[in-house]
Write an enzyme that holds these catalytic residues in place. Structure first.
Site, short mmCIF file in Angstrom:
data_model
loop_
_atom_site.label_atom_id
_atom_site.label_comp_id
_atom_site.label_asym_id
_atom_site.label_seq_id
_atom_site.Cartn_x
_atom_site.Cartn_y
_atom_site.Cartn_z
N CYS B 88 0.82 -1.22 0.00
CA CYS B 88 0.00 0.00 0.00
C CYS B 88 0.85 1.26 0.00
O CYS B 88 0.33 2.37 -0.11
CB CYS B 88 -0.95 0.00 1.19
SG CYS B 88 -2.13 -1.37 1.12
N HIS B 344 -9.08 4.46 -0.82
CA HIS B 344 -7.77 3.82 -0.81
C HIS B 344 -7.53 2.98 -2.07
O HIS B 344 -7.53 1.76 -2.01
CB HIS B 344 -7.61 2.98 0.46
CG HIS B 344 -6.27 2.36 0.63
ND1 HIS B 344 -5.12 2.84 0.05
CD2 HIS B 344 -5.88 1.26 1.34
CE1 HIS B 344 -4.09 2.06 0.39
NE2 HIS B 344 -4.53 1.11 1.16
#
Lengths: 491, 399
Positions: B88, B344
């Site tokens: 991420c 996200h």
């Protein structure tokens, strides 16, 4: 002397109420109402004949590091062509210098494996042997088997020295009497009428085999203090004993109320239960029978009543791990008996297992062997070329270290409702081994609210995931609450 | 020690797509959306870009491997495109590549673009991670929320916090981000929520409920960087420069050595300390104006406050409940809604965080504009608490 030197049993903790089963089927078969009594043992979704066999064997072996022969008996082993004894040997780090054999294809596979072990040790071909009998029999929903059967395993260490239970004699009759069968590749048994099995099978084949075994032992029927014959037919065991001339108070309970019939393991579960409760006196004769396409009749003698009682206590210990289960739907789901929506996340288990990796890392994956750095002493899992201790970092210094029996406790955890598991929520987290070493692992046999930071856990060998596309079962170790460890039965 | 990156590189332009469930477009369209805004902001022609870095994580459900997807989608002029992947934190990694290229002098102008198209999986939540041939044979059957939820168990045990008190604090974290996201037209989730909603939401992974988890979003974000001198020569004033850019990666010690207690991010602490040193920040709590942290889950944000030295150890709950990190607090956090509400899209998130800091520092943050921010920080994390990539970037006005 050849005999059983140590014994352990394993019953999965879940015990499914028969009333729950009957309630689900009463609409279609009101006649089942009479069977709504007691409970049957039931595997968790990640247990099978191999994992139960590992647990029983582990307790049975105790501190013994290996055996000369491992015999694995089951009619429900997960592979048609992959030896299960080898998986157990790997899980228990028994090394590679041992003989192994799988025995199956009959409900007397357990007793037959024990007889072969006695013969092998008596002849001197093997110094000792580990005999495992384990079954998780799949049954069709609403079948008699679903109600009558249970899941369980037993393991016995056969030795030639002092044994609590001495092997005296045996007789085997081989008769192609087909009380039930399961065709190769079929999922379920096909059984014939109980009355015929009782009258033409049990009543004719067993007393004769028992009589011949006792004759070889130089004993009479009235000498038998403990008579063990599994049967799910009500009263059949007692009537066979009577026909054989054995006293009614010698007849062991069939464990219908508490376990159900656990296939090839059942003679030995009955033996353990009998040794837990009966009056035991050195010199008493025990007859253990396995029935299936004939009969094995095995005559044992109690050499050491305390040792025999310890075996009984091992059975009692696993019986006491009981957690009541009244959700029949869960049983169907765990046994893959219903086409259940698992969600797309379940598709992640559809990957091809790299067998080269499985083999290369077999001590890690099957044996839970990590490393111990010979420079700083740090235990670590998995073993790696460079020490995990940030203060050490020594290279190529690690020796194999088995973590299976290391005490451990929970450092972090969660109960996850998102990830796919057959038994949500998925409990997993970081565990620390008390002597060093840690890793994040799946937990199993955990009820919601049962664990927290600091909860002691023990490692258990379980199914990691199923590759149902290819029929492969992946095994690894998980953490389970430490309070339910099987015990070893040995004086 | 190396001289560091401080003030060697400036942001020439940035762009960010609208985040959300973008059923209307794929990764290619998202890339163009973010890039178009960035290059217009930079005021240059595509032919002036010397090299590009491209980040995406789940390439298998997205654009596939390599740098080609970016090169083709943007019709780049046959320049070098490097695809990077670092969980991420991939977006921060792409940005780092572009920044380093400029700082080295190998490129005058470099592009960093991150994209993720997550909503082609067929289900909610992040796809299962993992991969490799050994990991799936032994690694715990975890999900992202379950992995991060474990922080809560260790944090509670370490600091003696009751479950109720922790639940209320992490609920406040999410209530604050929802309030902020509601003022961001590009955010995925734009509805304010109440503390009761957060507390009573369906359980995802104990103790995290639905509102403790960030949005799973499609989106792209883009940065064009150059030297402060070139930026100035191109007519830019109010230049935002990079003050620090640090990554720290786990080396297996948290996962395999008993020294870590599971309640904090070892890597974030290291990356933050290095970044503050690189930027010349002595006391972060007094000097950082605002920040975007990697609030994949509310508990992540809570413990990260301490790892970034903004809250004292064990003091994050009090700061959160006191509103220290709210939009009107001393150090506003997730002023754009954060991962929680802006969304996200994994490969884009690190650059999205910088986008907000850039807008705030240049006075272009619209309804959510803060008064006179000087130093902005981003914290971008990939992996799980026990094994991860932590990126800390500090940006501010180029004096």
């Amino acid at each position: 002397m050849v005999g059983i030197a140590a014994y352990a049993a394993y019953l999965p903790r879940l015990r499914l109420s028969r009333k729950a089963i009957v309630d689900a089927h009463r609409w279609a078969d009101p006649g089942l109402a009479g069977k709504a009594k007691g409970e049957r043992s039931m595997c968790n979704w990640d247990e099978d004949a191999v994992t139960m066999g590992v647990e029983a064997s582990r307790a049975c072996l105790g501190d013994r590091r290996t055996t000369s022969l491992i015999a694995f008996a089951s009619t429900s082993a997960p592979f048609a062509d992959r030896q299960h004894g080898g998986i157990v040997a790997g899980a228990l780090n028994l090394g590679e210098d041992l003989a192994s054999i799988d025995v199956g294809a009959s409900q007397r596979a357990g007793t037959s494996a024990l007889l072969q072990a006695f013969a092998a040790v008596a002849s001197g071909q093997h110094a000792d042997a580990l005999v495992i009998a384990s079954d998780k029999r799949r049954s069709k929903a609403a079948s008699a088997g679903e109600l009558d059967n249970g899941d369980g395993a037993a393991a016995m260490f056969v030795g030639s020295g002092a044994c609590a239970l001495e092997f005296v004699a045996a007789h085997t009759a081989t008769v192609d009497f087909i009380d039930h069968f399961r065709g190769a590749g079929e999922d379920f048994d096909y059984g014939w009428e109980e009355r015929w099995i009782r009258d033409e099978g049990l009543a004719r084949i067993v007393p004769e085999a028992v009589g011949k075994a006792l004759k070889k032992a130089g004993l009479g029927a009235t000498d038998v203090a403990h008579f063990i014959l599994p049967s799910t037919i009500r009263g059949a065991t007692a009537s066979v004993a009577k026909a054989a001339g054995i006293a009614s108070d010698a007849v062991a309970d069939t464990l219908a109320a508490e376990v159900g019939e656990a296939g090839v393991a059942h003679p030995f579960l009955m033996l353990g239960a009998r040794l837990a409760t009966a009056e035991l006196v050195a010199g008493q004769a025990i007859v253990v029978c396995g029935f299936g396409q004939g009969c094995d009749a095995i005559v044992l003698r109690i050499n050491d009543a305390a040792g025999a009682r310890a075996m009984g206590n091992a059975y009692s210990a696993t019986l006491a791990t009981r957690v009541a289960e009244d959700n029949y739907q869960k049983y169907l789901a765990f046994n893959n008996l219903v086409a259940l929506e698992k969600g797309m996340r379940a598709e992640k288990d559809d990957f091809k297992t790299a067998l080269t990796v499985t083999y290369r890392k077999r001590d890690m994956l099957t044996g839970l062997v990590g490393g111990r750095c010979t420079v700083c002493g740090t235990l670590q899992f998995p073993r790696a070329d460079i020490c995990v201790n940030p203060q050490c970092r020594a290279t190529h210094t690690q020796e194999p270290h088995p973590f299976r029996e290391e005490k451990a406790s929970i450092v972090t955890w969660s109960a996850d409702y998102l990830t796919y598991t057959a038994d949500p929520p998925a409990h997993y987290g970081m565990i620390n081994f008390a002597n060093g070493g840690r890793f994040m692992t799946d937990f199993t046999d955990v009820s919601v609210g049962e664990i927290d930071v600091g909860t002691p856990v023990r490692m258990v060998f379980r199914v990691k995931s199923y590759d149902r596309l290819r029929g492969f079962v992946r095994y690894f170790w998980k953490a389970a609450p430490a309070c339910r460890a099987p015990e070893r039965g040995q004086a | 020690m190396a001289a560091g990156i401080k003030d060697k590189v400036a942001i020439l332009g940035m762009g960010c797509s609208r985040f959300g469930e973008r059923w209307d477009c794929g990764a290619e369209e998202l890339m163009v959306e973010a890039f178009s805004e960035a290059i217009a902001d930079a005021g240059i022609d595509v032919s002036q870009i010397d090299a590009a870095w491209f980040s995406t994580h789940f390439e298998e459900i997205n654009v596939g491997k390599g740098g080609l997807p970016l090169s083709i989608a943007l019709r780049l002029p046959n320049i070098a495109v490097t695809r990077v992947e670092n969980f991420c934190a991939s977006g921060s990694e792409a940005f780092r590549g572009a920044v380093y290229a400029v700082a080295s002098g190998a490129a005058d102008i470099a592009l960093a673009l991150g994209v993720e198209k997550l909503k082609d999986t067929g289900y909610g939540g992040l796809p299962a991670g993992g991969g490799g041939t050994l990991n799936p044979q032994w690694a715990a059957n975890g999900s992202a929320p379950g992995n991060f939820a474990q922080l809560a168990s260790a944090y509670r045990a370490k600091h003696g916090v009751s479950r109720d008190d922790l639940k209320r604090a992490i609920a406040h974290v999410s209530v604050k981000s929802h309030a902020n996201g509601a003022r961001n037209p590009k955010a995925h989730l734009r509805k304010p929520i109440t503390e009761d909603q957060a507390l009573n939401a369906p359980m995802i992974a104990e103790p995290l409920g639905l509102f403790d988890c960030c949005g799973v979003s499609d989106g792209a974000a883009c940065a064009i960087v150059t030297t402060p001198e070139i930026a100035r020569s191109l007519g830019k004033s109010d230049i935002v420069s990079i003050k620090a850019l640090q990554l720290a990666l786990s080396n297996g010690s948290e996962a395999g050595h008993n020294s870590w207690d599971g309640s904090y991010f070892h890597t974030t602490r290291i990356a933050a300390a290095k970044a503050y040193k690189e930027a010349g920040i002595k006391k972060a709590r007094d000097e950082v104006s605002m920040f975007e942290c990697h609030d994949c889950f509310s508990i992540t944000e809570l413990v990260t406050m301490e790892d970034l030295q903004l809250s004292p150890e064990g003091g994050a709950i009090k700061d959160v409940m006191d509103g220290f990190y709210d939009a009107d607090g001393q150090i506003p956090c997730q002023i754009d809604g954060g991962l929680k509400c802006f969304g996200h899209p994994i490969g884009a998130s690190g650059i999205r965080m910088l986008y907000e800091m850039y807008l705030q520092l240049t006075g272009r943050a619209g309804d959510r504009q803060l008064a006179n921010p000087r130093i902005g920080m981003t914290h971008n994390l990939g992996g799980s608490p026990m094994s991860n990539v932590a990126a800390v970037c500090i940006v501010g006005a180029y004096d």
